[in-house]
Design a protein around this motif. Structure first.
Motif, PDB file in Angstrom:
ATOM      1  N   ILE A   1      -0.818 -16.397  32.451  1.00 47.98           N
ATOM      2  CA  ILE A   1      -1.521 -17.556  31.894  1.00 47.98           C
ATOM      3  C   ILE A   1      -2.559 -17.058  30.882  1.00 47.98           C
ATOM      4  N   PRO A   2      -2.560 -17.602  29.653  1.00 44.41           N
ATOM      5  CA  PRO A   2      -3.572 -17.194  28.673  1.00 44.41           C
ATOM      6  C   PRO A   2      -4.875 -17.959  28.920  1.00 44.41           C
ATOM      7  N   VAL A   3      -6.000 -17.239  29.072  1.00 41.79           N
ATOM      8  CA  VAL A   3      -7.261 -17.929  29.362  1.00 41.79           C
ATOM      9  C   VAL A   3      -8.413 -17.369  28.536  1.00 41.79           C
TER      10      VAL A   3
ATOM     11  N   THR B   1      -9.810 -24.223  34.558  1.00 40.26           N
ATOM     12  CA  THR B   1      -9.625 -25.371  35.450  1.00 40.26           C
ATOM     13  C   THR B   1      -8.868 -26.497  34.758  1.00 40.26           C
ATOM     14  N   ALA B   2      -8.862 -26.500  33.423  1.00 44.64           N
ATOM     15  CA  ALA B   2      -8.134 -27.542  32.695  1.00 44.64           C
ATOM     16  C   ALA B   2      -7.352 -26.900  31.564  1.00 44.64           C
ATOM     17  N   ARG B   3      -6.259 -27.551  31.184  1.00 44.48           N
ATOM     18  CA  ARG B   3      -5.444 -27.052  30.073  1.00 44.48           C
ATOM     19  C   ARG B   3      -6.272 -26.999  28.803  1.00 44.48           C
ATOM     20  N   SER B   4      -6.095 -25.920  28.030  1.00 39.56           N
ATOM     21  CA  SER B   4      -6.857 -25.742  26.799  1.00 39.56           C
ATOM     22  C   SER B   4      -6.177 -26.450  25.629  1.00 39.56           C
TER      23      SER B   4
ATOM     24  N   ASP C   1     -17.031 -24.964  37.420  1.00 40.03           N
ATOM     25  CA  ASP C   1     -16.248 -26.130  37.013  1.00 40.03           C
ATOM     26  C   ASP C   1     -15.775 -26.962  38.199  1.00 40.03           C
ATOM     27  N   SER C   2     -15.690 -26.349  39.387  1.00 36.84           N
ATOM     28  CA  SER C   2     -15.329 -27.171  40.536  1.00 36.84           C
ATOM     29  C   SER C   2     -16.591 -27.734  41.183  1.00 36.84           C
ATOM     30  N   LYS C   3     -17.710 -27.623  40.471  1.00 32.71           N
ATOM     31  CA  LYS C   3     -18.969 -28.277  40.843  1.00 32.71           C
ATOM     32  C   LYS C   3     -19.527 -27.796  42.169  1.00 32.71           C
TER      33      LYS C   3
ATOM     34  N   PRO D   1       0.769 -24.348  33.545  1.00 31.02           N
ATOM     35  CA  PRO D   1      -0.441 -24.908  34.151  1.00 31.02           C
ATOM     36  C   PRO D   1      -1.680 -24.059  33.823  1.00 31.02           C
ATOM     37  N   ALA D   2      -2.864 -24.657  33.964  1.00 33.51           N
ATOM     38  CA  ALA D   2      -4.101 -23.878  33.943  1.00 33.51           C
ATOM     39  C   ALA D   2      -4.128 -23.049  35.231  1.00 33.51           C
TER      40      ALA D   2
END
Lengths: 300, 459
Positions: free
Chosen positions: B199-201, B210-213, B47-49, B222-223
């Protein structure tokens, strides 16, 4: 407190590693391969030991097939900084006529690079050799230690590496054994470019796009750097705007088409690039885990 | 990366100037293969490419052969390193990964959850600022969570973030997440963290990575990546200056520079310093660098100092702030992590390597071993591979130190076997077993004039 940037911290770590080698090892050497990573490594060494000169020689393993400009650049740098430069060529390989075209990349790299490196390390009895390899280059490098132990036969045993904690490095070896030391383990390709930019470090012009004579072989652009590259029937070198992302033996190093003639443009291209750095190197695409295998056999 | 393609060359200079201001965060990920750890790291990289097309093509190819995600690309394969590991389907050692955002560059120490976990986790944790602990939302806090938290805390990591993973498999239920957070907070209460965050992921689909769900609107924090970009790990501002002398630079008779990496505090030209353990005093004359002399240098920088007086300083010494010298001792209580198949033998001589020197020594008394699952103390005569214990150690000569919890550089050591040269253990100094270890008895050698100068009096 002043916040150190990521480049400051990487630089400090590399300098710490280099000083540790000089403080602890009997006879260190820096493997200098003329590329951008070597250029950064050399700058870090100049910084680490300033105002003294780096207290070790540079060793260049010359396969006799390097780009001509690399040799000129190497000699100029050594002169500019008053460095002790050792150039080693595997004369047995030369006598046997080993080359990348006649024998293929695997045999050429093994004889003229891997075996040649072992010869040089044995001849001079170096117990520590700095290399510019980075962990982000390849999956098998991601697990390599900063101080990477080599047996008397120069073998790397990935399953039996010494644990490495904090910045405390175990430098101890028995006679004949040695260390490969990678001060830039934690740098990425982008860090290298950013540092070259920040520090204004000179690199060979082969990294910058220019019109160069190339031929296309299996989709790879090979520069015709001298008359030794045999042309196939009807094949003619074409002038194209190309540059190189890595430098090595010219018949084994693919060029990329590019208009990037300045450092900023190269960095821009690096940011948007879609193929990873080593793809231009013909030797890596042989087999899946080939880098790991080559390293076990003593390749840097 | 599409957005970046628009970057015109003129903007690159601006972009680079910003990029060069990035800070660095090192973190460790702890969890087993089953917790989705490799998937989580693969997701951060993806996701950070930072995955190039040829790497992705290789993973897509591998996913069809060895993947565990059916038609989906198995991101875990991105971080699955050595050929030996691929065959066995497990990670066997510490691997380092790199990615960056516009705010920070990240170095991830990826350690296995099962095999050799103590040895490998301790290694990865030793250089980390933050630990990411993975917990499978279906299983909650397990024995392995307890040992991951313990080792993390033991190695001095101050900030821990719990990624409660696989939330998709518990219907994104807030009640389940809250339950696990509470369980972990209770556990963290027994350890020495400055902060513990949950953090729930869902690493597989990228929720809160990487982004809020949008699938967990009840979660307001935060994510994971946002947390990692924000967490403050800057060194203590007011710590006294410490620089372990690593190497003495003597290119000629005119120049004598003391090289080292500053372990705490700051130093400026003209600062009074004291060299420990000798206790000799001087002031900083120059801070020498390739690009010219500096006025000031801070913790983390590798510098070269020259002093105003010709005092005897060598590798192994520590230059300290003149009014606050570090302690020295040759007998310590320490936590030891054993890392070799041959067990620790109390009484046997080993080499102890600190940040800037190697000294002979031995473990004189093993006080107890620690059960990393229950934190219980157990009696023991030796430490086996992956054991952790508290012991007394005696060194052949005094070393300058600080308790590990105050300063990692000055409180850490590795243990090297004298015969094999292998690294067999690692340790953290707790305290000196001698009293008044920072008394500088050599003070008597200081002349009247110097003493007066220190005390701002007239001789």
């Amino acid at each position: 407190m002043t916040q150190l940037t990521h480049l400051d911290r990487l630089e400090a770590e590399s300098i710490h590693i280099m000083r540790e080698v000089v403080a602890e090892c009997d006879k260190p050497v820096m493997l200098y391969s003329v590329g951008k990573d070597s250029s950064v490594m050399l700058r870090l060494a100049l910084k680490a030991f300033h105002p003294a000169r780096p207290p070790f020689p540079l060793l260049h393993v010359d396969t006799t097939w390097k780009f001509r400009e690399m040799i000129e650049f190497r000699d100029r740098m050594a002169g500019q900084y008053g460095l002790d430069l050792i150039v080693h060529i595997n004369e047995e390989g030369v006598a046997e006529g080993i080359g990348p075209i006649s024998h293929g990349s695997a045999v050429h790299t093994d004889v003229m690079k891997t075996q040649a490196l072992k010869q040089a390390l044995d001849r001079y009895g170096f117990d520590a050799a700095f290399g510019g390899a980075r962990r982000d280059e390849d999956k098998s490098r991601a697990k390599e230690r900063v101080f990477s132990f080599r047996s008397a036969q120069h073998r790397w045993d990935p399953k039996n590496q010494r644990p490495e904690l904090w910045s405390i490095y175990n430098t101890r070896v028995a006679r004949g054994e040695s260390m490969r030391v990678f001060p830039m383990s934690n740098w990425t390709e982008l860090d290298i470019w950013q540092y070259i930019h920040r520090e204004n470090i000179e690199i060979p012009s082969l990294y910058f796009a220019a019109r160069r004579p190339v031929v296309e072989r299996d989709g790879v652009l090979i520069m015709v750097d001298d008359e030794r590259l045999p042309l196939e029937k009807g094949e003619r070198p074409q002038e194209r705007m190309v540059r190189f992302r890595t430098l090595g033996c010219y018949p084994l190093t693919g060029a990329i088409e590019s208009e990037a003639t300045t450092l900023l443009e190269i960095i821009r291209e690096t940011l948007v690039t879609t193929s990873s750095e080593r793809q231009g190197r013909v030797i890596d695409s042989d087999v899946g885990a080939s880098m790991e295998q080559k390293k076990q056999e003593g390749y840097f | 990366m599409a957005a970046r393609e628009d970057l015109a060359s003129a903007d690159i200079a601006t972009y680079l100037a910003e990029q060069e201001q990035k800070t660095l965060l090192r973190f460790i990920t702890c969890g087993s293969v089953d917790d989705g750890k490799s998937t989580l790291i693969g997701r951060l990289l993806f996701d950070s490419k930072l995955i190039y097309e040829d790497q992705l093509a290789a993973v897509e190819r591998d996913s069809k052969v060895a993947g565990t995600q059916g038609e989906k690309v198995d991101l875990a394969l991105l971080v699955d390193g050595l050929a030996a590991e691929r065959e066995q389907g497990i990670t066997i050692d510490v691997a380092y990964r790199f990615f960056s955002t516009d705010r920070r560059k990240f170095i991830v120490a990826d350690t296995p959850g099962h095999e050799q976990y103590t040895r490998n986790m301790a290694t990865g944790a030793s250089t980390a600022d933050v630990a990411v602990l993975l917990i499978d939302a279906r299983n909650g806090v397990q024995a392995q969570t307890r040992r991951h938290a313990y080792i993390t805390s033991l190695l001095g990591i101050r900030h821990v973030v719990v990624a409660v993973n696989k939330m998709d498999l518990v219907d994104f239920a807030q009640s389940r997440f809250d339950e696990i957070s509470r369980e972990f907070d209770e556990l963290a209460g027994h350890l020495e963290f400055a902060s513990a965050t949950s953090i729930p992921v869902s690493a597989l689909d990228g929720d809160n990575v990487t982004a809020r769900s949008t699938r967990m609107p009840w979660y307001e924090g935060p994510a994971l990546l946002g947390y990692l970009e924000e967490v403050d790990v800057s060194p203590q501002e007011l710590a006294a200056f410490r620089m372990p002398v690593q190497w003495v630079n003597r290119p000629n008779h005119e120049f004598r520079g003391f090289c080292g990496t500053i372990a705490a505090g700051t130093v400026a030209r003209g600062d009074a310093v004291i060299a420990m353990p000798s206790g000799r005093r001087s002031t900083v004359d120059r801070i020498v660098s390739f690009a010219g002399d500096l006025d000031r240098a801070v913790s983390g920088q590798a510098v070269t100092l020259t002093l105003a007086d010709e005092i005897d300083v060598s590798r192994g010494d520590v230059l300290c702030s003149g009014d606050d010298p570090a302690e020295q001792s040759d007998q310590f209580a320490a936590h030891i992590v054993w890392m070799h198949a041959k067990p620790l033998l109390p009484g046997r001589q080993y080499r102890f390597k600190t940040d800037n020197q190697t000294v002979l020594g031995s473990v004189t008394d093993l006080k107890y071993k620690v059960d990393v699952n229950s934190f219980a103390k157990q009696a023991g005569k030796t430490l086996e591979l992956n054991d952790i214990g508290v012991a007394n150690i005696a060194l052949a000569k005094p070393v300058v130190f600080a308790p590990y919890r105050d300063n990692r550089r000055l409180g850490s050591f590795i243990i090297i076997d004298r015969q094999s040269n292998e690294t067999v253990g690692a340790g953290m100094l707790d305290f000196s077993l001698r009293r008044a270890a920072n008394v500088v008895w050599q003070e008597l050698e200081i002349g009247k004039a110097q003493r007066a100068a220190q005390k701002h009096q007239r001789p």
